[in-house]
Design an enzyme around this catalytic site. Sequence first.
Site, mmCIF file in Angstrom:
data_model
loop_
_atom_site.group_PDB
_atom_site.id
_atom_site.type_symbol
_atom_site.label_atom_id
_atom_site.label_comp_id
_atom_site.label_asym_id
_atom_site.label_seq_id
_atom_site.Cartn_x
_atom_site.Cartn_y
_atom_site.Cartn_z
ATOM 1 N N HIS A 164 0.823 -1.224 0.000
ATOM 2 C CA HIS A 164 0.000 0.000 0.000
ATOM 3 C C HIS A 164 0.855 1.271 0.000
ATOM 4 O O HIS A 164 0.324 2.364 -0.173
ATOM 5 C CB HIS A 164 -0.931 0.025 1.220
ATOM 6 C CG HIS A 164 -1.933 -1.078 1.244
ATOM 7 N ND1 HIS A 164 -2.879 -1.254 0.263
ATOM 8 C CD2 HIS A 164 -2.134 -2.095 2.136
ATOM 9 C CE1 HIS A 164 -3.622 -2.319 0.540
ATOM 10 N NE2 HIS A 164 -3.190 -2.853 1.674
ATOM 11 N N ASP A 200 -2.312 -10.662 -2.399
ATOM 12 C CA ASP A 200 -2.899 -10.217 -1.137
ATOM 13 C C ASP A 200 -4.392 -9.930 -1.349
ATOM 14 O O ASP A 200 -4.806 -9.526 -2.437
ATOM 15 C CB ASP A 200 -2.167 -8.945 -0.665
ATOM 16 C CG ASP A 200 -2.566 -8.500 0.731
ATOM 17 O OD1 ASP A 200 -1.785 -8.751 1.668
ATOM 18 O OD2 ASP A 200 -3.660 -7.903 0.892
ATOM 19 N N HIS A 202 -6.041 -7.503 -0.339
ATOM 20 C CA HIS A 202 -6.264 -6.073 -0.580
ATOM 21 C C HIS A 202 -5.484 -5.603 -1.810
ATOM 22 O O HIS A 202 -4.338 -6.010 -2.012
ATOM 23 C CB HIS A 202 -5.831 -5.270 0.648
ATOM 24 C CG HIS A 202 -6.482 -5.723 1.919
ATOM 25 N ND1 HIS A 202 -5.883 -6.624 2.789
ATOM 26 C CD2 HIS A 202 -7.690 -5.425 2.450
ATOM 27 C CE1 HIS A 202 -6.692 -6.852 3.806
ATOM 28 N NE2 HIS A 202 -7.798 -6.142 3.633
ATOM 29 N N ASP A 289 -3.847 -13.290 3.228
ATOM 30 C CA ASP A 289 -5.150 -12.964 3.814
ATOM 31 C C ASP A 289 -6.329 -13.348 2.921
ATOM 32 O O ASP A 289 -7.483 -13.107 3.282
ATOM 33 C CB ASP A 289 -5.224 -11.480 4.243
ATOM 34 C CG ASP A 289 -4.598 -10.520 3.248
ATOM 35 O OD1 ASP A 289 -4.283 -10.947 2.116
ATOM 36 O OD2 ASP A 289 -4.418 -9.337 3.612
HETATM 37 C C1 OKP Z 1 -2.958 -4.415 4.670
HETATM 38 B B1 OKP Z 1 -2.523 -5.539 3.737
HETATM 39 C C2 OKP Z 1 -9.831 -3.651 9.785
HETATM 40 C C3 OKP Z 1 -9.202 -2.410 9.173
HETATM 41 C C4 OKP Z 1 -8.446 -2.725 7.939
HETATM 42 C C5 OKP Z 1 -6.635 -1.791 6.581
HETATM 43 C C6 OKP Z 1 -6.251 -3.120 6.094
HETATM 44 C C7 OKP Z 1 -4.855 -3.088 5.582
HETATM 45 C C8 OKP Z 1 -4.434 -4.372 4.946
HETATM 46 N N1 OKP Z 1 -10.391 -3.376 11.052
HETATM 47 N N2 OKP Z 1 -7.593 -1.660 7.592
HETATM 48 O O1 OKP Z 1 -2.957 -5.400 2.405
HETATM 49 O O2 OKP Z 1 -2.839 -6.849 4.203
HETATM 50 ZN ZN ZN Z 2 -4.000 -7.517 2.745
#
Ligand code: OKP
Ligand code: ZN
Length: 347
Positions: A164, A200, A202, A289
């Site tokens: 990110h 990932d 996200h 994840d």
């Molecule tokens: C980072 B990576 C949940 C809030 C989530 C951001 C997630 C970041 C993910 N309570 N906030 O891509 O695994």
């Molecule tokens: Zn993630």
Amino acid sequence: MLTYLSEQHLLHAPTHEFFRGALVPCHETPSRLNSVQAALQASGRHRLLAPELDSRALLVRVHTPRYLHFLEHAWDEWLALDPANAGRQPWPSTWPVRSLRADREPREFSARLGLFSFDSGTPLSSGTWAAAKAGADAAFSAAARLLSGRERAVFSASRPPGHHAGADFMGGYCFLNNAALAAQALLDGGCARVALLDVDYHHGNGSQSLFEARADVLYVSLHGDPATEYPFFLGHADETGVGEGNGYTLNLPMPAGTNAATWFAALETACARVLEVGAEALVVSLGLDAYEGDPISRFGLSSADFARLGARLYGLGLPTLFVLEGGYATAQLGLNALAVLDGFERT
Ligand code: OKP
Ligand code: ZN
């Protein structure tokens, strides 16, 4: 598989993040990487090494000098405001969104933290810079090993994650973009084109932003649809690259709840594109994840599916550099990482 892991990651240990207006314990914890370290060591099949290279000169190939300067000195500045800040986490106060200027760097600390952040969910602690720098050193060391030609694949087991983070911003628990640094190091070492495959859950908005205007790095990502999933403001299918980079961004968003069959079908699309563009090396942003048991994500991959992922990536036939990203089912994280590596090595 040769794995770079620095104990310095332990120094990044903020305690809380915001969730729906309340402070909740951080999801991105030192125990995550401890889980990976323990699983790799217990297997007896993977060799763990401390990073041996200094990524300092590489950092400025990806990040801006003003952002790096801020990050390196942020904690000292926070303490200079008030010694009692040692026990508190800084938070951004103001973000330069549309109509506000990001070219002027304010003097005020929390405003500068806003300038260099895109969310309120990326807590800093006293050792954040040291940990992030050590993670970048791991990615750089892994790239150098891959360039030596003696390894088919190398794993950079680093945290905090990176995908990110952009040229001059942190966010999503990320500070330095380890995968982007690895890709840039491979280009600098002689690869004409690198594919950066982000699995990932996200979308890696930082990675996309770094490479979307370039044709030397294909960015391809499988992720939760940003209409409902973090980071919300990038990662749609209609983002296909900019200018010279047109065609070298491929987003494959899928709805929350997507199962393994659909996910692996998207992986085939991604793999086909990696081969089509003639990538000479593969960097994998290895978030774990997409796992069915992840507490903050909503895809349905099992541990066995991670072995299948590793095996499929082996089939691409490319020098491969795995970089750890997310994955928050801490107790299973190590076994899921191990499954990918063992799937790749067919052991
Ligand atoms: C980072 B990576 C949940 C809030 C989530 C951001 C997630 C970041 C993910 N309570 N906030 O891509 O695994
Ligand atoms: Zn993630």
